[in-house]
Write a protein that holds these residues in place. Sequence first.
Motif, PDB file in Angstrom:
ATOM      1  N   ASN A   8      21.254 -13.893   1.686  1.00  0.00           N
ATOM      2  CA  ASN A   8      19.820 -14.168   1.685  1.00  0.00           C
ATOM      3  C   ASN A   8      19.244 -13.341   0.547  1.00  0.00           C
ATOM      4  N   LYS A  10      16.349 -12.303   0.064  1.00  0.00           N
ATOM      5  CA  LYS A  10      15.367 -11.320   0.514  1.00  0.00           C
ATOM      6  C   LYS A  10      16.081 -10.090   1.066  1.00  0.00           C
ATOM      7  N   PHE A 153       7.046 -15.246   5.578  1.00  0.00           N
ATOM      8  CA  PHE A 153       7.591 -15.867   4.368  1.00  0.00           C
ATOM      9  C   PHE A 153       9.040 -16.334   4.526  1.00  0.00           C
ATOM     10  N   LEU A 155      10.593 -19.077   5.753  1.00  0.00           N
ATOM     11  CA  LEU A 155      10.958 -20.430   5.328  1.00  0.00           C
ATOM     12  C   LEU A 155      10.872 -20.606   3.823  1.00  0.00           C
ATOM     13  N   GLU A 156       9.904 -19.935   3.190  1.00  0.00           N
ATOM     14  CA  GLU A 156       9.769 -20.050   1.741  1.00  0.00           C
ATOM     15  C   GLU A 156      11.009 -19.498   1.045  1.00  0.00           C
ATOM     16  N   GLY A 157      11.472 -18.325   1.482  1.00  0.00           N
ATOM     17  CA  GLY A 157      12.676 -17.742   0.896  1.00  0.00           C
ATOM     18  C   GLY A 157      13.909 -18.567   1.193  1.00  0.00           C
ATOM     19  N   SER A 159      14.112 -21.802   1.568  1.00  0.00           N
ATOM     20  CA  SER A 159      14.153 -23.003   0.742  1.00  0.00           C
ATOM     21  C   SER A 159      14.742 -22.709  -0.632  1.00  0.00           C
ATOM     22  N   GLN A 160      14.427 -21.528  -1.187  1.00  0.00           N
ATOM     23  CA  GLN A 160      14.999 -21.146  -2.478  1.00  0.00           C
ATOM     24  C   GLN A 160      16.508 -20.978  -2.377  1.00  0.00           C
ATOM     25  N   LYS A 163      18.274 -24.354  -2.097  1.00  0.00           N
ATOM     26  CA  LYS A 163      18.322 -25.040  -3.392  1.00  0.00           C
ATOM     27  C   LYS A 163      19.473 -24.497  -4.233  1.00  0.00           C
ATOM     28  N   ASP A 199       9.213 -22.728  14.140  1.00  0.00           N
ATOM     29  CA  ASP A 199       9.079 -23.477  12.885  1.00  0.00           C
ATOM     30  C   ASP A 199      10.446 -23.702  12.234  1.00  0.00           C
TER      31      ASP A 199
END
Length: 260
Positions: A8, A10, A153, A155-157, A159-160, A163, A199
Amino acid sequence: MNRIAVANQKGGVGKTTTAINIATALSAVGWRVLLVDLDPQGNASTGLGVDQKQREITSYDVMMGNATVDQAVVSTKLPRLDIVPATQDLSGAEVELVDVDQRMHRLDGALNAIPAGRYDVVLTDCPPSLGLLTVNALVAAHSILVPLQCEFFALEGLSQLLKTVERVRARFNNGLTVLGVALTMFDRRNRLSDQVAKDVRAVLGQVVFDTVIPRNVRLSEAPSHGLPALIYDHRCAGSEAYIGLAREIIGRLDGKARAA
């Protein structure tokens, strides 16, 4: 030999804690486990009680082609659990490998050289970034385990990261799969944790493991004693959760083996 990247981008999401305790749980049930510390901070090495004197040959040497995995392996205090330790030298590999041939495949080549049958599973603890070290881990892996903190944050991390997984799959490793997403640092007193968990499950469905890792003081204390939480206090809520997560991981790995 199953190869799993624990990744991850993050920091502070429980990535190393997850790698250490899953490695411990798998070795406890009889699996021969190798943990590759690919984070320059070397926290996985410290968390398994490997001091600096034992880190003469490290993952940096393996990545640079100066040593084999066999030469770098250090036995831990736990039966059937070995580690390739890391030091801050590894931070230089990102720059030094830029002009090296097959720079994305350095770890893959090193793991391929391990004698057949020596380990049942290799876990790679990745740094908190999507740089060359993490990409090496993804290229070398069969699957990725994603620890995901229950925060705003998350889900935002994620998604990156997904990808990046898709890019690696398309260009270097078409067999790479997502083993699962593990929700970590869950605080039942915090409504936000519960909402984030809902979520993530709504978006990813069965990719998310059923087991949730709670915030737990004993999980934080264990590394300072050079022990996995499962050994430091196997009855604490965090250890019990990691045992449950390990069961799910074993079930998914067995399912992949049967499918194959």
